[in-house]
Write an enzyme that holds these catalytic residues in place. Structure first.
Site, short mmCIF file in Angstrom:
data_model
loop_
_atom_site.label_atom_id
_atom_site.label_comp_id
_atom_site.label_asym_id
_atom_site.label_seq_id
_atom_site.Cartn_x
_atom_site.Cartn_y
_atom_site.Cartn_z
CB SER A 11 -7.44 -2.13 -16.79
OG SER A 11 -7.13 -0.78 -16.50
CG HIS A 36 -7.52 -3.72 -12.55
ND1 HIS A 36 -6.94 -4.38 -11.48
CD2 HIS A 36 -6.58 -2.85 -12.99
CE1 HIS A 36 -5.71 -3.93 -11.30
NE2 HIS A 36 -5.46 -2.99 -12.19
CG ASP A 38 -5.21 0.52 -13.41
OD1 ASP A 38 -4.57 -0.20 -12.63
OD2 ASP A 38 -5.61 0.13 -14.53
CG MET A 40 -2.41 5.67 -12.07
SD MET A 40 -1.92 5.83 -13.79
CE MET A 40 -2.21 4.16 -14.37
CG HIS A 69 -3.29 -1.55 -9.37
ND1 HIS A 69 -2.77 -1.67 -10.65
CD2 HIS A 69 -2.22 -1.51 -8.52
CE1 HIS A 69 -1.45 -1.70 -10.57
NE2 HIS A 69 -1.09 -1.60 -9.31
CG MET A 71 -0.36 1.80 -9.61
SD MET A 71 -0.61 1.74 -11.38
CE MET A 71 -2.39 1.73 -11.43
CG MET A 139 2.61 -3.99 -11.18
SD MET A 139 0.95 -3.75 -11.87
CE MET A 139 1.30 -2.79 -13.34
CG ASP A 177 -2.34 -4.48 -14.14
OD1 ASP A 177 -2.64 -4.20 -15.31
OD2 ASP A 177 -2.53 -3.70 -13.18
C1 DX5 Z 1 -0.79 0.04 -15.62
C2 DX5 Z 1 -2.12 -0.40 -15.06
C3 DX5 Z 1 -2.81 -1.41 -15.89
C4 DX5 Z 1 -3.15 -0.97 -17.29
C5 DX5 Z 1 -3.11 -2.18 -18.17
O1 DX5 Z 1 -0.15 0.86 -14.69
O2 DX5 Z 1 -1.96 -0.96 -13.77
O3 DX5 Z 1 -3.97 -1.92 -15.23
O4 DX5 Z 1 -4.39 -0.35 -17.39
O5 DX5 Z 1 -3.30 -1.78 -19.48
P1 DX5 Z 1 -2.98 -2.71 -20.75
O6 DX5 Z 1 -3.80 -3.95 -20.62
O7 DX5 Z 1 -3.38 -1.84 -21.89
O8 DX5 Z 1 -1.50 -3.00 -20.71
ZN ZN Z 2 -3.67 -2.01 -12.72
#
Ligand code: DX5
Ligand code: ZN
Length: 219
Positions: A11, A36, A38, A40, A69, A71, A139, A177
């Site tokens: 990620s 990956h 993320d 948001m 991903h 969110m 998740m 994840d």
């Molecule tokens: C959280 C994200 C993850 C995050 C994981 O909302 O979807 O992808 O980056 O981070 P780690 O591996 O540090 O838990």
């Molecule tokens: Zn993620």
């Protein structure tokens, strides 16, 4: 149990954003299978990350498939801003929108389609869509931030997904994840997950080659 090869998807959220291109290259060279991303929006989760312009820039230098991903509160509205640049788009089940139509539209744009479920959400919510997806993201933390602790209770969902996949002869990936390290990755793989997303554990590792190997279960 469906024994798919393990896929490691670091990620980018945990990278040094001042050096994002070098960071992606460094981690690809360390053995990442996918990257990956993320996304948001400050509504679906209590955080903001980056959007389509940054994803497009990463796509120009990436040498591995990109896994977005989303969110966000309106995946149905925003997915077309991502599909030209990535291989997979994952949307969450929790917001209110037409999930089936959005999954279908993502595939029509030439991407694979993923569906994500957050820890508090009942597994029954995703069940009707399992024959319409390429990837189920279970998740393993509440979405929004990197660096949180893995929630072991989420493994019941991985098991259920694995069971349904074999009963209905489906073939989607099961991705986990959040809080993924060599120990939790082994637990998730034991329950049937095959795509490991890890931010902190890979980008902040002193030896990322070794970190990625460990997540695969290799010495
Ligand atoms: C959280 C994200 C993850 C995050 C994981 O909302 O979807 O992808 O980056 O981070 P780690 O591996 O540090 O838990
Ligand atoms: Zn993620």
């Amino acid at each position: 149990m469906n024994r798919k090869p393990v896929i490691i998807a670091p990620s980018v959220l945990a990278c040094d954003f001042l050096r994002i291109a070098d960071e992606c290259t460094r981690i690809e060279r360390a053995g990442a299978d996918w990257l990956h991303l993320d996304i948001m929006d400050g509504h679906f989760v209590d955080n903001l990350s980056f959007g389509p312009a940054v994803v497009e820039s990463i796509a120009r230098i990436a040498g591995v498939p990109l896994d977005a991903h989303l969110m966000i509160e309106r995946p149905d509205h925003f997915f077309p801003r991502f599909t030209p640049h990535v291989e997979n788009v994952t949307i969450h089940i929790e917001p209110s929108y037409d999930v089936a139509a959005t999954l279908k539209a993502i595939r029509a744009e030439g991407c694979t389609a993923g569906l994500a479920i957050s820890p508090p959400t009942d597994f029954g919510r995703v069940e009707p869509y399992l024959d319409q997806i390429d990837l189920l993201l279970v998740m393993t933390v509440n979405p929004g931030f990197g660096g949180q602790a893995f929630l072991p209770g989420t493994m019941a969902k991985v098991e259920r997904a694995d069971q349904i996949r074999s009963d209905r002869k489906l073939d989607f990936h099961i991705q986990v994840d959040g809080g993924i390290n060599p120990q939790t990755a082994a637990v998730a793989q034991g329950h049937g997950a095959n795509v490991m997303v890890a931010g902190t554990n890979i980008f902040r590792a002193p030896d990322p080659v070794r970190a990625i190997r460990s997540l695969r279960g290799q010495a």
